[in-house]
Design a protein around this motif. Structure first.
Motif, mmCIF file in Angstrom:
data_model
loop_
_atom_site.group_PDB
_atom_site.id
_atom_site.type_symbol
_atom_site.label_atom_id
_atom_site.label_comp_id
_atom_site.label_asym_id
_atom_site.label_seq_id
_atom_site.Cartn_x
_atom_site.Cartn_y
_atom_site.Cartn_z
ATOM 1 N N SER A 144 -12.213 50.258 -47.181
ATOM 2 C CA SER A 144 -12.405 51.450 -46.349
ATOM 3 C C SER A 144 -12.627 50.981 -44.911
ATOM 4 N N SER A 145 -12.382 51.877 -43.949
ATOM 5 C CA SER A 145 -12.369 51.408 -42.548
ATOM 6 C C SER A 145 -13.748 50.953 -42.090
ATOM 7 N N ASP A 146 -14.821 51.602 -42.551
ATOM 8 C CA ASP A 146 -16.132 51.162 -42.069
ATOM 9 C C ASP A 146 -16.598 49.879 -42.747
ATOM 10 N N PHE A 147 -15.795 49.419 -43.727
ATOM 11 C CA PHE A 147 -16.157 48.167 -44.399
ATOM 12 C C PHE A 147 -15.937 46.969 -43.483
ATOM 13 N N PHE A 148 -14.982 47.093 -42.561
ATOM 14 C CA PHE A 148 -14.707 45.938 -41.700
ATOM 15 C C PHE A 148 -14.821 46.223 -40.208
ATOM 16 N N GLN A 149 -14.810 47.488 -39.827
ATOM 17 C CA GLN A 149 -14.892 47.796 -38.405
ATOM 18 C C GLN A 149 -16.265 47.444 -37.853
ATOM 19 N N ASN A 150 -16.282 46.873 -36.678
ATOM 20 C CA ASN A 150 -17.533 46.536 -35.987
ATOM 21 C C ASN A 150 -18.448 45.602 -36.766
ATOM 22 N N LYS A 151 -17.836 44.790 -37.604
ATOM 23 C CA LYS A 151 -18.628 43.775 -38.319
ATOM 24 C C LYS A 151 -18.057 42.397 -37.989
ATOM 25 N N PRO A 152 -18.912 41.390 -37.952
ATOM 26 C CA PRO A 152 -18.369 40.041 -37.759
ATOM 27 C C PRO A 152 -17.433 39.691 -38.924
ATOM 28 N N VAL A 153 -16.225 39.288 -38.588
ATOM 29 C CA VAL A 153 -15.267 38.884 -39.620
ATOM 30 C C VAL A 153 -15.411 37.377 -39.832
ATOM 31 N N ILE A 154 -15.713 37.024 -41.062
ATOM 32 C CA ILE A 154 -15.969 35.618 -41.369
ATOM 33 C C ILE A 154 -14.823 35.083 -42.231
ATOM 34 N N GLY A 155 -14.056 34.192 -41.667
ATOM 35 C CA GLY A 155 -12.984 33.562 -42.428
ATOM 36 C C GLY A 155 -13.557 32.507 -43.357
ATOM 37 N N ILE A 156 -13.028 32.457 -44.563
ATOM 38 C CA ILE A 156 -13.425 31.378 -45.489
ATOM 39 C C ILE A 156 -12.198 30.499 -45.667
ATOM 40 N N CYS A 157 -12.242 29.371 -45.008
ATOM 41 C CA CYS A 157 -11.088 28.465 -44.933
ATOM 42 C C CYS A 157 -11.127 27.562 -46.167
ATOM 43 N N ASN A 158 -10.276 27.864 -47.133
ATOM 44 C CA ASN A 158 -10.425 27.255 -48.459
ATOM 45 C C ASN A 158 -9.351 26.198 -48.726
ATOM 46 N N SER A 159 -9.802 25.003 -49.022
ATOM 47 C CA SER A 159 -8.862 23.922 -49.359
ATOM 48 C C SER A 159 -8.735 23.770 -50.877
ATOM 49 N N TRP A 160 -9.020 24.861 -51.601
ATOM 50 C CA TRP A 160 -8.828 24.871 -53.055
ATOM 51 C C TRP A 160 -7.359 24.587 -53.390
ATOM 52 N N SER A 161 -7.158 23.837 -54.437
ATOM 53 C CA SER A 161 -5.802 23.635 -54.949
ATOM 54 C C SER A 161 -5.904 22.999 -56.329
ATOM 55 N N GLU A 162 -5.019 23.416 -57.209
ATOM 56 C CA GLU A 162 -4.960 22.736 -58.517
ATOM 57 C C GLU A 162 -4.303 21.372 -58.385
ATOM 58 N N LEU A 163 -3.739 21.106 -57.209
ATOM 59 C CA LEU A 163 -3.225 19.765 -56.954
ATOM 60 C C LEU A 163 -4.279 18.888 -56.283
ATOM 61 N N ASN A 164 -5.492 19.384 -56.258
ATOM 62 C CA ASN A 164 -6.607 18.615 -55.700
ATOM 63 C C ASN A 164 -7.817 18.848 -56.595
ATOM 64 N N ASN A 165 -7.926 18.052 -57.651
ATOM 65 C CA ASN A 165 -8.988 18.242 -58.642
ATOM 66 C C ASN A 165 -10.373 18.246 -58.014
ATOM 67 N N CYS A 166 -10.544 17.490 -56.939
ATOM 68 C CA CYS A 166 -11.865 17.391 -56.298
ATOM 69 C C CYS A 166 -12.301 18.735 -55.721
ATOM 70 N N ASN A 167 -11.329 19.563 -55.342
ATOM 71 C CA ASN A 167 -11.626 20.851 -54.711
ATOM 72 C C ASN A 167 -11.296 22.022 -55.643
ATOM 73 N N ALA A 168 -11.118 21.736 -56.938
ATOM 74 C CA ALA A 168 -10.621 22.749 -57.868
ATOM 75 C C ALA A 168 -11.624 23.868 -58.128
ATOM 76 N N HIS A 169 -12.889 23.661 -57.763
ATOM 77 C CA HIS A 169 -13.919 24.686 -57.999
ATOM 78 C C HIS A 169 -14.193 25.531 -56.750
ATOM 79 N N LEU A 170 -13.448 25.335 -55.699
ATOM 80 C CA LEU A 170 -13.825 25.957 -54.425
ATOM 81 C C LEU A 170 -13.605 27.470 -54.382
#
Ligand code: FES
Length: 565
Positions: free
Chosen positions: A35-61
Motif C-alpha cells: 500500500s502507498s503509505d507502507f513506503f512513502q515518507n519512510k527510509p528505504v533500506i536496501g538489503i544487498c544480498n550475496s546469497w547464492s546456491e553457488l556459494n555455500n558459505c552464503n547459502a543461509h543469507l
C-alpha cells in the motif's frame, strides 16, 4: 516529506515528486502489493544480498535477510532486498579474485542507481566482504554490514576439523597413503557441517572481523556462528540500526577513515589474519581516497602482538573464538594500539563499543602482555626479488625457515607445477626454495590462490612438511607454511621473479624483512633486459577490462579508474 539533517530522504527523489515519473515509480512499487503509505515518507533500506546456491558459505543469507527486514519494519523503515553477483570461493573458475572488482562495481552501481536511503550488506565468503565494502565506500550512502558468520566446526570421529587448514593437512596424509579412501570419504562428509564461511581465521573470518574493526558492523557481529540464533538477532538489530543511520546520514566515508583502516590493520595483525587482508584493505583505502602504503602494514605488524589462538596460525576454531568472547575481546586487549575514538555504525566510538567485552577462555584469546607472538601475523618483505614488496604470514610459517638460504627450483607456470609436484624424481631437498611464476594479477590472470604450492610428494615421503615457497600468487587464508606471496611487480610484467632460474640462490630473512636473489646486479639487469611478456590471455569482455586496468598487489588490485588516490 521526511527529512534528515535538513535534507530530503534520497528515496523521495524517486517517488515523492509531483510528476509522472514519480507516479509511475509509486505505481510500479505498488505492483508488488505494497500500500502507498507502507513506503512513502519512510527510509528505504536496501538489503544487498550475496546469497547464492553457488556459494555455500552464503547459502543461509536469505534467512538472515528476513531478520534484517523485520528489524527495518520495526524501526519504521521500508526494506527492499536485492541481489548482486556472489563469489563462491570453492566453485568459481579461475578464481573469485578475478571477479571481486566486478562484484564491487555491481554493489556500488546497484546502491547508487536505486531509491535507497541506507543499505544493509550481507556477506560471508572471502571476496564478498571486501567487494561490498569497496562498493559501499564508493557509493557512500549510509551502510551497515551483517556478516553471515562462520560455519560449525568440522568434525571427523573424535577430531574437530577446520575447513581448509585441516583439509589440506589430511590431504597430504591421504596422498602419502596414511589416510585411507574410506576415511577420506568420512572426512568429506564432516569437515563442512553447515552454511557459513570457513571456520578458521582464513580470509572470510579475517575480512568479516576487519569489517567490525573498521566500524562497519554492530559490535560483536562478525564471529557469531552462522546457525546460531544470535546471528539472526544481530541481523534484526542491524536492520533497526540501518533506519537510524539513514536518518542520521552517517556514511561509510565517515566510518572508514584512515584511523579506522589503521585499526583494521592492527586487528588483522593481532588475529593472525589472512595475507589477503593486505590486498583488500589497500583496495578499500583506495576507494576512500586514503593513501595507504604497503610498508605501513609492516610498521603496524612490528608493534602489534598476535593474540588470537585460531588456526591456521593457532590451535582453535572460530566457534571457540566466539565462545571465548570473540573480536571485541581482542580489540579491548589491544585498545592502546587502536584509535578508540573512531566512529562506528553503532553511533558510538569504538572504545565505547568494547566496554563490556570479557574473555571467557584465555587459552583462545591471550592477553597483550602474554601474546602468542610479539609481532603481528603478516609481515612485508622487500629486496631485489620484490622491489614493490611481498608478504609472508610469519605466524603460520616454520620457525626454522624464517631465516633461510637455498637454491631455487623453478616452475614457470601453475600447470607445470601441478604436473611435476607429485613426481618422486623431482630434484628437491629440504633446503630447496620452490619458485612459481606467472600467477599474479595479470599473469594468471586474476591473482588466484595458487601460492600454497603443495609440498612435493618426494619430500612428504621423507617426513618433510615445509619448505620455502615463493610466488606472485595469493594464498588461501586457511593455508599455512613458509610461503612468500604477492611478489611485486609480478613476473608476467617483467618483475624480478621472472628471471629466476633453477639453481639460483635465494635468501629469505623474515626478521630483516628481506627477500634477495643472490646474483650480481649486472647479471640481474642483463636477464631482465631479455624478458619478453606473453600475449594477453583475454582479448574481450570483462577479462580484457581486468587485464587493462587491474593494479598490482601493492596497490590492492582494484581497477585504476575506481581508485580515488
Ligand atoms: Fe567460502 Fe572458505 S570457501 S569462506
Amino acid at each position: 516529506m521526511t527529512k534528515l539533517n535538513g535534507k530530503k530522504l534520497r528515496s523521495q527523489e524517486w517517488w515523492g515528486q509531483p510528476n509522472y515519473e514519480s507516479f509511475a515509480r509509486r505505481a510500479w512499487m505498488r505492483s508488488e502489493g505494497f500500500s502507498s503509505d507502507f513506503f512513502q515518507n519512510k527510509p528505504v533500506i536496501g538489503i544487498c544480498n550475496s546469497w547464492s546456491e553457488l556459494n555455500n558459505c552464503n547459502a543461509h543469507l536469505r534467512i538472515v535477510a528476513e531478520a534484517v527486514k523485520r528489524g527495518v519494519l520495526a524501526a519504521g523503515g521500508f526494506p527492499l532486498e536485492f541481489p548482486t553477483i556472489s563469489l563462491g570461493e570453492m566453485f568459481m573458475r579461475p578464481t573469485t579474485m578475478l571477479f571481486r572488482n566486478l562484484m564491487a562495481m555491481d554493489v556500488e552501481e546497484s546502491i547508487r542507481a536505486n531509491p535507497l536511503d541506507a543499505v544493509v550488506l550481507l556477506c560471508g565468503c572471502d571476496k564478498t566482504t571486501p567487494a561490498q565494502l569497496m562498493g559501499a565506500a564508493s557509493a557512500d550512502i549510509p551502510a551497515i554490514m551483517v556478516p553471515g558468520g562462520p560455519m560449525l566446526s568440522g568434525q571427523w570421529r573424535d577430531r574437530m576439523l577446520g575447513s581448509g587448514t585441516d583439509g589440506r593437512k589430511l590431504f597430504d596424509l591421504f596422498r602419502t597413503g596414511k589416510v585411507s579412501e574410506e576415511q577420506w570419504c568420512e572426512i568429506e562428509g564432516g569437515i563442512s557441517r553447515s552454511a557459513g564461511h570457513c571456520t578458521v581465521m582464513g580470509t572470510a573470518s579475517t575480512m568479516t572481523s576487519l569489517a567490525e574493526a573498521l566500524g562497519m558492523t554492530l559490535p560483536g557481529s562478525a564471529n557469531i556462528p552462522a546457525p546460531d540464533s544470535r546471528r539472526l538477532t544481530m541481523a534484526e538489530m542491524s536492520g533497526r540500526r540501518a533506519v537510524e543511520l539513514a536518518l542520521e546520514d552517517l556514511r561509510p566515508s565517515q566510518i572508514m577513515t584512515r584511523q579506522a583502516i589503521e585499526n583494521a590493520i592492527t586487528v588483522d595483525m593481532a588475529i593472525g589474519g589472512s595475507t589477503n587482508a593486505v590486498v583488500h584493505l589497500l583496495a578499500i583505502a583506495g576507494r576512500l581516497g586514503v593513501d595507504l602504503r604497503l610498508d605501513e602494514f609492516d610498521a603496524i605488524s612490528r608493534r602489534t602482538p598476535y593474540i588470537a589462538n585460531v588456526k591456521p596460525s593457532g590451535e582453535y576454531l572460530m566457534e571457540d573464538f566466539f565462545y571465548a568472547g570473540g573480536l571485541p575481546v581482542v580489540m579491548k586487549e589491544i585498545l592502546h594500539l587502536l584509535h578508540g575514538d573512531a566512529m562506528t555504525v553503532s553511533g558510538k566510538p569504538l572504545r565505547e563499543n568494547l566496554e563490556k567485552a570479557e574473555c571467557f577462555r584465555r587459552e583462545v584469546i591471550r592477553t597483550a602482555a602474554e601474546p602468542l607472538h610479539p609481532e603481528g601475523g603478516t609481515v612485508i618483505l622487500y629486496g631485489n626479488l620484490a622491489p614493490d614488496g611481498a608478504v609472508i604470514k610469519q605466524t603460520a610459517a616454520s620457525a626454522h625457515l624464517l631465516q633461510h638460504t637455498g637454491k631455487a627450483y623453478v616452475f614457470e607456470t601453475y600447470d607445470q607445477m601441478r604436473s611435476q609436484i607429485d613426481s618422486m624424481d623431482l630434484p628437491v631437498t629440504k633446503d630447496t626454495v620452490l619458485v612459481m611464476k606467472n600467477c599474479g594479477p595479470k599473469g594468471a590472470p586474476g591473482f588466484p590462490e595458487w601460492g600454497h604450492i603443495p609440498m612435493p610428494k618426494v619430500l612428504l615421503s621423507q617426513g618433510i612438511s615445509d619448505v620455502v615457497r615463493i610466488s606472485d600468487a595469493r594464498m588461501s587464508g586457511t593455508s599455512f607454511g613458509t610461503v612468500v606471496l604477492h611478489t611485486a611487480p609480478e613476473s608476467a610484467l617483467g618483475g624480478p621473479l621472472a628471471i629466476v632460474q633453477t639453481g639460483d640462490e635465494i635468501r629469505l630473512d623474515v626478521a630483516g624483512r628481506q627477500l634477495e636473489l643472490c646474483l650480481p646486479a649486472a647479471e640481474i639487469s642483463q636477464r631482465l633486459q631479455k624478458f619478453t611478456p606473453a600475449p594477453p590471455k583475454y582479448d574481450r569482455g570483462y577479462g580484457r577490462l581486468f587485464l587493462e586496468h587491474v593494479t598490482q598487489a601493492n596497490l590492492g588490485c582494484d581497477f585504476d579508474f575506481l581508485r580515488k588516490v
